[in-house]
Design a protein around this motif. Sequence first.
Motif, PDB file in Angstrom:
ATOM      1  N   GLN A  21      -3.389   2.052  16.209  1.00  0.00           N
ATOM      2  CA  GLN A  21      -4.196   2.286  15.011  1.00  0.00           C
ATOM      3  C   GLN A  21      -4.663   3.735  14.943  1.00  0.00           C
ATOM      4  O   GLN A  21      -4.671   4.345  13.868  1.00  0.00           O
ATOM      5  CB  GLN A  21      -5.392   1.337  14.992  1.00  0.00           C
ATOM      6  N   ILE A  22      -5.058   4.284  16.088  1.00  0.00           N
ATOM      7  CA  ILE A  22      -5.493   5.685  16.113  1.00  0.00           C
ATOM      8  C   ILE A  22      -4.328   6.603  15.765  1.00  0.00           C
ATOM      9  O   ILE A  22      -4.483   7.576  15.019  1.00  0.00           O
ATOM     10  CB  ILE A  22      -6.075   6.036  17.497  1.00  0.00           C
ATOM     11  N   TRP A  23      -3.147   6.288  16.290  1.00  0.00           N
ATOM     12  CA  TRP A  23      -1.965   7.100  15.979  1.00  0.00           C
ATOM     13  C   TRP A  23      -1.630   7.010  14.489  1.00  0.00           C
ATOM     14  O   TRP A  23      -1.289   8.013  13.863  1.00  0.00           O
ATOM     15  CB  TRP A  23      -0.788   6.637  16.828  1.00  0.00           C
ATOM     16  N   GLN A  24      -1.737   5.812  13.916  1.00  0.00           N
ATOM     17  CA  GLN A  24      -1.500   5.644  12.484  1.00  0.00           C
ATOM     18  C   GLN A  24      -2.511   6.454  11.676  1.00  0.00           C
ATOM     19  O   GLN A  24      -2.166   7.100  10.680  1.00  0.00           O
ATOM     20  CB  GLN A  24      -1.584   4.168  12.104  1.00  0.00           C
ATOM     21  N   ALA A  25      -3.775   6.411  12.120  1.00  0.00           N
ATOM     22  CA  ALA A  25      -4.815   7.171  11.424  1.00  0.00           C
ATOM     23  C   ALA A  25      -4.516   8.662  11.485  1.00  0.00           C
ATOM     24  O   ALA A  25      -4.690   9.385  10.500  1.00  0.00           O
ATOM     25  CB  ALA A  25      -6.180   6.881  12.045  1.00  0.00           C
ATOM     26  N   PHE A  26      -4.059   9.123  12.646  1.00  0.00           N
ATOM     27  CA  PHE A  26      -3.730  10.542  12.806  1.00  0.00           C
ATOM     28  C   PHE A  26      -2.582  10.934  11.885  1.00  0.00           C
ATOM     29  O   PHE A  26      -2.631  11.979  11.219  1.00  0.00           O
ATOM     30  CB  PHE A  26      -3.365  10.828  14.263  1.00  0.00           C
ATOM     31  N   GLN A  27      -1.546  10.100  11.837  1.00  0.00           N
ATOM     32  CA  GLN A  27      -0.388  10.401  10.998  1.00  0.00           C
ATOM     33  C   GLN A  27      -0.770  10.449   9.518  1.00  0.00           C
ATOM     34  O   GLN A  27      -0.327  11.337   8.777  1.00  0.00           O
ATOM     35  CB  GLN A  27       0.707   9.344  11.230  1.00  0.00           C
ATOM     36  N   MET A  28      -1.601   9.492   9.089  1.00  0.00           N
ATOM     37  CA  MET A  28      -2.012   9.469   7.682  1.00  0.00           C
ATOM     38  C   MET A  28      -2.959  10.617   7.358  1.00  0.00           C
ATOM     39  O   MET A  28      -2.872  11.232   6.293  1.00  0.00           O
ATOM     40  CB  MET A  28      -2.675   8.124   7.360  1.00  0.00           C
ATOM     41  N   GLN A  29      -3.855  10.923   8.304  1.00  0.00           N
ATOM     42  CA  GLN A  29      -4.828  11.978   8.055  1.00  0.00           C
ATOM     43  C   GLN A  29      -4.169  13.346   7.976  1.00  0.00           C
ATOM     44  O   GLN A  29      -4.514  14.167   7.124  1.00  0.00           O
ATOM     45  CB  GLN A  29      -5.895  11.975   9.155  1.00  0.00           C
ATOM     46  N   ARG A  30      -3.198  13.602   8.849  1.00  0.00           N
ATOM     47  CA  ARG A  30      -2.573  14.933   8.858  1.00  0.00           C
ATOM     48  C   ARG A  30      -1.756  15.181   7.591  1.00  0.00           C
ATOM     49  O   ARG A  30      -1.546  16.332   7.203  1.00  0.00           O
ATOM     50  CB  ARG A  30      -1.706  15.109  10.100  1.00  0.00           C
ATOM     51  N   GLY A  53     -12.268  12.080  14.070  1.00  0.00           N
ATOM     52  CA  GLY A  53     -12.869  10.835  13.612  1.00  0.00           C
ATOM     53  C   GLY A  53     -13.727  11.022  12.374  1.00  0.00           C
ATOM     54  O   GLY A  53     -13.687  10.210  11.446  1.00  0.00           O
ATOM     55  N   ARG A  54     -14.485  12.107  12.345  1.00  0.00           N
ATOM     56  CA  ARG A  54     -15.353  12.363  11.190  1.00  0.00           C
ATOM     57  C   ARG A  54     -14.539  12.703   9.946  1.00  0.00           C
ATOM     58  O   ARG A  54     -14.898  12.298   8.837  1.00  0.00           O
ATOM     59  CB  ARG A  54     -16.329  13.496  11.518  1.00  0.00           C
ATOM     60  N   ARG A  55     -13.453  13.427  10.131  1.00  0.00           N
ATOM     61  CA  ARG A  55     -12.617  13.771   8.979  1.00  0.00           C
ATOM     62  C   ARG A  55     -11.888  12.536   8.449  1.00  0.00           C
ATOM     63  O   ARG A  55     -11.698  12.388   7.237  1.00  0.00           O
ATOM     64  CB  ARG A  55     -11.633  14.883   9.360  1.00  0.00           C
ATOM     65  N   VAL A  56     -11.493  11.641   9.357  1.00  0.00           N
ATOM     66  CA  VAL A  56     -10.883  10.376   8.927  1.00  0.00           C
ATOM     67  C   VAL A  56     -11.888   9.570   8.115  1.00  0.00           C
ATOM     68  O   VAL A  56     -11.571   9.037   7.048  1.00  0.00           O
ATOM     69  CB  VAL A  56     -10.400   9.559  10.143  1.00  0.00           C
ATOM     70  N   GLN A  57     -13.109   9.486   8.626  1.00  0.00           N
ATOM     71  CA  GLN A  57     -14.145   8.723   7.931  1.00  0.00           C
ATOM     72  C   GLN A  57     -14.419   9.313   6.547  1.00  0.00           C
ATOM     73  O   GLN A  57     -14.574   8.581   5.562  1.00  0.00           O
ATOM     74  CB  GLN A  57     -15.427   8.718   8.760  1.00  0.00           C
ATOM     75  N   LYS A  58     -14.454  10.635   6.473  1.00  0.00           N
ATOM     76  CA  LYS A  58     -14.688  11.301   5.192  1.00  0.00           C
ATOM     77  C   LYS A  58     -13.566  10.984   4.204  1.00  0.00           C
ATOM     78  O   LYS A  58     -13.809  10.728   3.016  1.00  0.00           O
ATOM     79  CB  LYS A  58     -14.783  12.814   5.413  1.00  0.00           C
ATOM     80  N   THR A  59     -12.329  10.977   4.699  1.00  0.00           N
ATOM     81  CA  THR A  59     -11.186  10.665   3.848  1.00  0.00           C
ATOM     82  C   THR A  59     -11.243   9.221   3.359  1.00  0.00           C
ATOM     83  O   THR A  59     -10.955   8.925   2.196  1.00  0.00           O
ATOM     84  CB  THR A  59      -9.868  10.894   4.614  1.00  0.00           C
ATOM     85  N   VAL A  60     -11.620   8.320   4.254  1.00  0.00           N
ATOM     86  CA  VAL A  60     -11.717   6.903   3.893  1.00  0.00           C
ATOM     87  C   VAL A  60     -12.741   6.701   2.780  1.00  0.00           C
ATOM     88  O   VAL A  60     -12.482   6.001   1.793  1.00  0.00           O
ATOM     89  CB  VAL A  60     -12.094   6.056   5.127  1.00  0.00           C
ATOM     90  N   SER A  81      -8.839   0.433   8.350  1.00  0.00           N
ATOM     91  CA  SER A  81      -8.804  -0.292   9.616  1.00  0.00           C
ATOM     92  C   SER A  81      -8.770   0.680  10.784  1.00  0.00           C
ATOM     93  O   SER A  81      -9.465   0.506  11.781  1.00  0.00           O
ATOM     94  CB  SER A  81      -7.570  -1.202   9.659  1.00  0.00           C
ATOM     95  N   ALA A  82      -7.970   1.719  10.659  1.00  0.00           N
ATOM     96  CA  ALA A  82      -7.876   2.709  11.726  1.00  0.00           C
ATOM     97  C   ALA A  82      -9.173   3.485  11.869  1.00  0.00           C
ATOM     98  O   ALA A  82      -9.574   3.840  12.975  1.00  0.00           O
ATOM     99  CB  ALA A  82      -6.719   3.669  11.436  1.00  0.00           C
TER     100      ALA A  82
END
Length: 250
Positions: free
Chosen positions: A30-39, A92-99, A242-243
Amino acid sequence: MAKAQDKASKEAKAAAKAARKAASKERRQQIWQAFQMQRKDDKALIPLMAGIIVVVTAIFVVLALFAHIGPWWLWGPLGLILGVLISFIVFGRRVQKTVYRKADGQPGAAGWALSNIKGQWRVQQAVVGTSHLDAVHRVIGKPGVILVGEGQASRVKPLLAQEKKKAARVVGDTPIYELIVGNGEGEIPLSKLERHIRKLPGNIDRKRMDALEGRLSALKAKGSGGAAMPKGPMPQGAKMRSAARTVRRR
């Protein structure tokens, strides 16, 4: 008999170990998926994370060489570890901001955000709603009763007033707060909802919270109620959400 119990105990331990390994593998995926989507959405992510790691490591090496606090080969790896940790926090914070950015404005987004608040908060999504997917969510916490509306303000305000009147009949002198999630004047942006709720003053204890939850659960929403309201934002970005929860737990 003893051998059978010992065998059962070993099997249970093996099953528990396998379950932990599977859960750990799922979290990593899930973390890897989040990284791929975020980048893909955040072009500055990789340079920023790499820069943090390099700068923090360099600071530790320089301190070791010129401040004589220890050998550089010891402080260098420590700086590297700290740099990775800081870069992960930033990620993590940038992922949360994007979500939150993707969820903002979607029906059910406020209910989803409330359901992810950590701590002793009793959240009931969509206690009342409309066919237009406007809704009022109810939160019970130390501040008291918090009614959170989302949707068109002109339709949400009557819903809030209706639910406040209904709740006031059973909560006594417990404070009732009314919030509307949105980007208009006097509204709370989705990304700041949790922070706003946590800043409310504490007025009741856990025992009182339990009593209020029982009383309010007995109330039945009239009209369309929560049936028309999705339990969380619409499907767009579901994997990212989810990620994001996984990243926050790490």
